[in-house]
Design a protein around this motif. Structure first.
Motif, PDB file in Angstrom:
ATOM      1  N   GLY B  84       0.819  -1.208   0.000  1.00 13.80           N
ATOM      2  CA  GLY B  84       0.000   0.000   0.000  1.00 13.80           C
ATOM      3  C   GLY B  84       0.853   1.257   0.000  1.00 13.80           C
ATOM      4  N   ALA B  85       0.269   2.306   0.578  1.00 16.17           N
ATOM      5  CA  ALA B  85       0.859   3.634   0.459  1.00 16.17           C
ATOM      6  C   ALA B  85       2.231   3.752   1.116  1.00 16.17           C
ATOM      7  CB  ALA B  85      -0.094   4.660   1.053  1.00 16.17           C
ATOM      8  N   LYS B  86       2.365   3.214   2.340  1.00 18.32           N
ATOM      9  CA  LYS B  86       3.590   3.446   3.097  1.00 18.32           C
ATOM     10  C   LYS B  86       4.860   3.054   2.347  1.00 18.32           C
ATOM     11  CE  LYS B  86       2.122   1.999   7.153  1.00 18.32           C
ATOM     12  NZ  LYS B  86       2.294   1.154   8.325  1.00 18.32           N
ATOM     13  N   PRO B  87       4.960   1.785   1.923  1.00 16.34           N
ATOM     14  CA  PRO B  87       6.206   1.398   1.234  1.00 16.34           C
ATOM     15  C   PRO B  87       6.401   2.175  -0.062  1.00 16.34           C
ATOM     16  CG  PRO B  87       4.570  -0.337   1.069  1.00 16.34           C
ATOM     17  CD  PRO B  87       4.036   0.652   2.042  1.00 16.34           C
ATOM     18  N   ALA B  88       5.312   2.473  -0.760  1.00 16.64           N
ATOM     19  CA  ALA B  88       5.446   3.197  -2.025  1.00 16.64           C
ATOM     20  C   ALA B  88       6.012   4.587  -1.773  1.00 16.64           C
ATOM     21  CB  ALA B  88       4.087   3.298  -2.719  1.00 16.64           C
ATOM     22  N   ILE B  89       5.497   5.253  -0.742  1.00 14.03           N
ATOM     23  CA  ILE B  89       5.970   6.601  -0.431  1.00 14.03           C
ATOM     24  C   ILE B  89       7.438   6.568  -0.020  1.00 14.03           C
ATOM     25  CG2 ILE B  89       5.748   8.506   1.214  1.00 14.03           C
ATOM     26  CD1 ILE B  89       2.705   7.941   1.143  1.00 14.03           C
ATOM     27  N   VAL B  90       7.788   5.580   0.804  1.00 17.44           N
ATOM     28  CA  VAL B  90       9.181   5.488   1.235  1.00 17.44           C
ATOM     29  C   VAL B  90      10.098   5.218   0.038  1.00 17.44           C
ATOM     30  CG1 VAL B  90      10.823   4.174   2.614  1.00 17.44           C
ATOM     31  CG2 VAL B  90       8.613   4.784   3.573  1.00 17.44           C
ATOM     32  N   ALA B  91       9.679   4.314  -0.845  1.00 20.87           N
ATOM     33  CA  ALA B  91      10.514   4.006  -2.011  1.00 20.87           C
ATOM     34  C   ALA B  91      10.693   5.239  -2.889  1.00 20.87           C
ATOM     35  CB  ALA B  91       9.875   2.875  -2.814  1.00 20.87           C
ATOM     36  N   LEU B  92       9.610   5.962  -3.122  1.00 21.13           N
ATOM     37  CA  LEU B  92       9.687   7.167  -3.949  1.00 21.13           C
ATOM     38  C   LEU B  92      10.556   8.226  -3.275  1.00 21.13           C
ATOM     39  CD1 LEU B  92       6.028   7.503  -5.222  1.00 21.13           C
ATOM     40  CD2 LEU B  92       8.049   6.978  -6.548  1.00 21.13           C
ATOM     41  N   LEU B  93      10.418   8.323  -1.973  1.00 17.68           N
ATOM     42  CA  LEU B  93      11.219   9.285  -1.208  1.00 17.68           C
ATOM     43  C   LEU B  93      12.697   8.993  -1.421  1.00 17.68           C
ATOM     44  CD1 LEU B  93      10.546  10.080   2.519  1.00 17.68           C
ATOM     45  CD2 LEU B  93      12.821   9.566   1.792  1.00 17.68           C
ATOM     46  N   ILE B  94      13.052   7.711  -1.368  1.00 14.34           N
ATOM     47  CA  ILE B  94      14.457   7.327  -1.524  1.00 14.34           C
ATOM     48  C   ILE B  94      14.973   7.734  -2.903  1.00 14.34           C
ATOM     49  CG2 ILE B  94      15.910   5.293  -1.840  1.00 14.34           C
ATOM     50  CD1 ILE B  94      14.472   4.099   0.605  1.00 14.34           C
ATOM     51  N   TYR B  95      14.125   7.559  -3.929  1.00 15.09           N
ATOM     52  CA  TYR B  95      14.561   7.946  -5.275  1.00 15.09           C
ATOM     53  C   TYR B  95      14.710   9.455  -5.418  1.00 15.09           C
ATOM     54  CZ  TYR B  95      14.423   3.345  -7.154  1.00 15.09           C
ATOM     55  OH  TYR B  95      14.711   2.043  -7.395  1.00 15.09           O
ATOM     56  N   ALA B  96      13.883  10.188  -4.687  1.00 14.78           N
ATOM     57  CA  ALA B  96      13.902  11.649  -4.831  1.00 14.78           C
ATOM     58  C   ALA B  96      15.048  12.265  -4.037  1.00 14.78           C
ATOM     59  CB  ALA B  96      12.566  12.228  -4.364  1.00 14.78           C
ATOM     60  N   LEU B  97      15.604  11.470  -3.123  1.00 10.85           N
ATOM     61  CA  LEU B  97      16.558  12.025  -2.167  1.00 10.85           C
ATOM     62  C   LEU B  97      17.849  12.533  -2.815  1.00 10.85           C
ATOM     63  CD1 LEU B  97      15.850  12.314   0.705  1.00 10.85           C
ATOM     64  CD2 LEU B  97      16.999  10.164   1.228  1.00 10.85           C
ATOM     65  N   LEU B  98      18.445  11.716  -3.653  1.00 11.83           N
ATOM     66  CA  LEU B  98      19.776  12.065  -4.178  1.00 11.83           C
ATOM     67  C   LEU B  98      19.800  13.418  -4.885  1.00 11.83           C
ATOM     68  CD1 LEU B  98      22.753  11.297  -4.617  1.00 11.83           C
ATOM     69  CD2 LEU B  98      22.068  10.263  -6.763  1.00 11.83           C
ATOM     70  N   PRO B  99      18.917  13.652  -5.879  1.00 11.87           N
ATOM     71  CA  PRO B  99      19.001  14.956  -6.547  1.00 11.87           C
ATOM     72  C   PRO B  99      18.785  16.129  -5.592  1.00 11.87           C
ATOM     73  CG  PRO B  99      17.103  13.690  -7.331  1.00 11.87           C
ATOM     74  CD  PRO B  99      17.917  12.773  -6.495  1.00 11.87           C
TER      75      PRO B  99
END
Lengths: 317, 527
Positions: B84-99
């Motif tokens: 559901g939402a939680k893991p998806a948000i965390v995964a997306l957050l991780i991708y957005a982090l570097l830039p």
């Protein structure tokens, strides 16, 4: 009054400043002169605590600055940088208003004072709404000066303020600067590696080399009574032109022939020989008036003859 | 082409409600994760700009996170955060982090040292320098980082549908499983448009002059928060139970559409990939799932099948289908293959699948043990006769069947055997058979009817729910059209089914789909 007592500073084992002491009297302008890496900028930045000394103490008006909050201390000291350090995202007006804002001035007071300082620095008010990068280098440096002077601090620190300008602009700004009434009352410490600049602007010069003070004295003392070979060699190549800048008509007064003329547009005897010679390029003679109210009429020949006698006298001393 | 385009618009118009919801979810998912990424990334960037020694390791770590493949990252998240939402948000957050971290760091480090010194020398405090000098001056670079992160997130968010977090991926992956181009495009085009639109908007913001930016910077977080809110909206409705259906199931008449139209089932549904669905049901994240009736995980996770009392799921009886030319070439083949006739019922097949899928036994071993238990196993004759080519599709059950047929042929005839297992999907397998690349493979009656013959919808509806009618129809048609013969069915029926945890089914007294509907209606009304 600033008094510096035995301050030292090392950067990673490299001693930049070694136990130096000096005093700057109220209203005096002291110029720290030396080659790159002699410790002059480090010394300057310790005065407003941009750099903390490893040992030693600096007092301003009798108070140890180490006991004051650095932000509060810095707000009371004007600071001008070589590359102006204007905020590129602030307009000229906002740049000038930074310190007044930090001090909590009301808008009206800031605006009035800004107008006043702009006028003195020959800056048009149309610049106020512009961003710094739209201005020329000379104008930017003037704005930097305005920013440092707007709150009328009693102390002004300047780190190679004209260093980034081209020769022509530098000469003209230096001249304006020298004539600025606003600065006459200020206690000033300025860093430069330009000997001529030092001789034009200094009350006293502090000559530094490798973290130590070689000699502190008036331009004339440095020129005619160097303490060692380094001090002598430092000025050697420029000696004549420096002498013209260091020697005033007052110094030459006794060697100038007496005349009876008396005109209202006479120049004061505090004028340097250099400036007088510049005037004599366009006119054959000038009137000079000394402190006690007597007048003399001089031309180029009389001036050089007096200078030659003056130099002989100095050598015999 | 024209016709195709028109039907795409028609599809989008028909599904506009769903599409709108998914687009909102997608936006919400993108921005909620972006919001947290900014919240984490900007302070981290500021920190490493202050303590440069840390910058190498922090940026390297964020870089490593960035290189984890998206699907794998989502997979890693499931054991930690469920679906559901939680893991998806965390995964997306991780991708957005570097830039975001990198641009904040670069932006601040890149500020003219003179400006920073001037700020300090004029008596600004560290906080004032950060907020009045460093951040405003670094802002265009930071915004460029946020812009990159946004575009990455719009793309990666399509994968969120794999773990039941919604978004436009539902259409994209549903379309891929159903081989429905319009459905794929209905998800892909809006996702691309979103990416382009957001990129352009942020570019606009980035290029505004620094002065105006001050105001926009206050607006930006508000906009991000509002958009994040979209994600929460669709969650507002709900029912007492939650269903997780595969994208394929969602789009089929013999799937979710049928549940709605025939049973009138109203259940809160999330879309989820088949890979994690069973486990999610086991872990009580989901209550009802769509599965295959002979799947081994049914046994592994102790799930039971709800009876399809109105018969919306057509039967999928498995039987070998053989080229008629091969039957002539190998006269003993038909008799040998029919040895399995009626030997494997649903629960036996489920058990066999359980052994391969969950206990990780080889299909060969499972096939051999089963044949021995049925007294059908004979040692290979090692004959040197002609070679029979066996095909199979690419999942466990088919591998087991192929192994059984191989052993039966080797033990009972003098033919040699070549297996060509793992032939992609139905289409690849069937084409191989038609083009004489294989002699036979096990196929399902429902697939033969709905996928291979594709009769008109009314006719299909009439016969699809009758096991015998379907078998007779495909048998006749295959001989006529393809020269391929359906042998007798093996016995089990691998159809779609709704499943629940055994314990919950008992507690709620829900054993059939009608029971489920009644339970939901009662409980939803009580709310």
């Amino acid at each position: 009054m600033i008094s510096v007592n035995g301050i030292s500073k090392s950067f990673g084992g490299n001693e930049a400043v070694k136990k130096i002491s000096f005093e700057v009297l109220p209203g005096e302008s002291l110029i720290l002169l030396g080659t790159s890496g002699c410790g002059k900028t480090t010394t300057l930045k310790m005065i407003n605590r941009l750099i903390a000394p490893d040992s030693g103490q600096i007092n301003i008006n009798g108070k140890n600055i180490a006991g004051e909050k650095p932000e509060i201390l810095r707000r009371s000291i004007g600071y001008v940088l070589q590359n102006n350090g204007l905020f590129p995202h602030y307009t000229v007006a906002e740049n000038i208003a930074i310190v007044p804002k930090l001090l909590g001035w009301d808008n009206k007071k800031t605006i009035l004072r800004t107008q006043e300082i702009l006028e003195k620095l020959h800056l048009s008010e149309q610049y106020l709404s512009m961003f710094p990068n739209a201005l020329s280098g000379g104008q930017q440096q003037r704005v930097g000066l305005a920013r440092a002077l707007v709150t009328d601090p009693s102390i002004l620190l300047m780190d190679e303020p004209f260093g980034a300008l081209d020769n022509v602009t530098r000469t003209s700004i230096r001249k304006e600067f020298k004539a600025l009434e606003e600065l006459k009352r200020k206690t000033m410490v300025m860093v430069t590696h330009d000997i001529h600049e030092a001789f034009e602007l200094a009350d006293r010069i502090c000559l530094m080399d490798r973290g130590k003070i070689i000699q502190i004295g008036t331009p004339k003392e440095l020129l005619f009574k160097p303490v060692n070979k380094f001090a002598k060699d430092f000025l050697a190549g420029e000696k004549l032109s420096l002498a013209f800048k260091a020697v005033s008509l007052e110094d030459l007064w006794d060697f100038l022939p007496t005349t009876d003329t008396q005109t209202p547009n006479a120049i004061p005897s505090t004028e340097s020989m250099w400036d007088t010679m510049e005037k004599l390029q366009t006119q054959t003679s000038v009137e000079v008036k000394n402190k006690s109210g007597s007048y003399k009429n001089i031309d180029f020949d009389k001036l050089t003859a007096a200078f030659s006698l003056y130099q002989k006298g100095n050598r015999h001393e | 082409m024209n016709e195709n385009q028109q039907s795409l618009w028609q599809f989008m118009a028909e599904q506009s409600d769903k599409l709108f919801n998914q687009a909102l979810q997608h936006l919400g998912l993108t921005f909620i994760s972006l919001f947290f990424a900014v919240l984490v990334g900007v302070p981290l960037g500021i920190l490493i700009a202050r303590k440069r020694k840390l910058s190498g390791s922090v940026l390297a770590f964020a870089g490593v996170l960035q290189t984890i493949p998206s699907i794998a990252l989502l997979g890693f998240m499931i054991p930690l955060l469920g679906i559901g939402a939680k893991p998806a948000i965390v995964a997306l957050l991780i991708y957005a982090l570097l830039p975001i971290i990198r641009n904040t760091y670069t932006g601040i480090v890149g500020i003219d040292a003179n400006v920073r010194e001037a700020a300090k020398a004029m008596g600004m405090s560290a906080k004032q320098i950060l907020f009045k000098v460093e951040l405003p001056l670094a802002m265009p670079v930071i915004l460029a980082g946020i812009r990159t992160a946004t575009v990455i997130n719009v793309g990666v968010a399509t994968l969120a549908s794999y773990i039941a977090a919604g978004g436009l991926g539902e259409f994209i992956f549903g379309g891929i499983s159903l081989n429905n181009t319009n459905m794929i495009l209905a998800g892909a085009i809006p996702a691309a448009v979103l990416a382009i639109l957001l990129d352009a908007l942020l570019a606009l913001l980035q290029n505004l002059n620094i002065k105006k930016l001050k105001r926009e910077l206050i607006i930006l977080p508000i906009v991000i928060l509002t958009l994040s809110g979209f994600y929460l909206l669709p969650k507002a409705y709900g029912s007492s139970l939650t269903a997780g259906f595969t994208p394929e199931f969602m789009g089929r008449q013999d799937g979710d559409l049928g549940l709605k139209s025939v049973y009138g089932l109203k259940i809160h549904t999330i879309v989820i990939s088949d890979a994690v669905m069973y486990k999610a049901a086991f872990e009580k994240e989901l209550d009802v799932i769509s599965g295959y009736s002979t799947d081994g995980r049914l046994k592994a996770f102790d799930l039971i099948i709800l009876e399809d009392d109105k018969g919306i799921f057509p039967p999928y009886y498995a039987a070998p289908i053989v080229r008629t030319s091969s039957l002539k070439k190998f006269p003993e083949l038909e008799k040998t293959l029919n040895l399995l006739e009626g030997k494997i019922n649903d629960s036996i097949m489920t058990d066999l699948n359980y052994k391969t899928d969950q206990l990780h036994q080889s299909p060969e071993r499972v096939a051999k043990e089963f044949l021995i238990s049925q007294n059908l196993y004979k040692s290979p004759l090692n004959a040197k006769g002609k070679t029979v080519r066996i095909g199979s599709k690419i999942f466990g059950e088919q591998y087991i069947l192929a192994e059984m047929y191989k052993m039966l042929i080797q033990g009972n005839t003098n033919y040699q055997v070549a297996t060509k297992t793992g032939l992609g999907g139905t289409k690849i397998c069937f084409d191989a058979l038609v083009n004489d690349q294989i002699d036979f493979y096990p196929e399902y009656t429902g697939t033969g009817l709905l996928v291979l013959l594709k009769p008109n919808a009314d006719f299909a509806k009439k016969i699809a729910h009758d096991k015998d009618k379907t078998y007779d129809y495909v048998k006749d048609e295959f001989i006529k059209k393809f020269g391929i013969k359906w042998l007798t069915p093996i016995g089990f029926n691998n159809s779609y089914a709704l499943m629940m945890r055994r314990k919950q089914s008992k507690e709620l007294g829900v054993y059939s789909i009608t029971d489920l509907k009644q339970y939901l209606d009662n409980n939803n009304n009580n709310k």
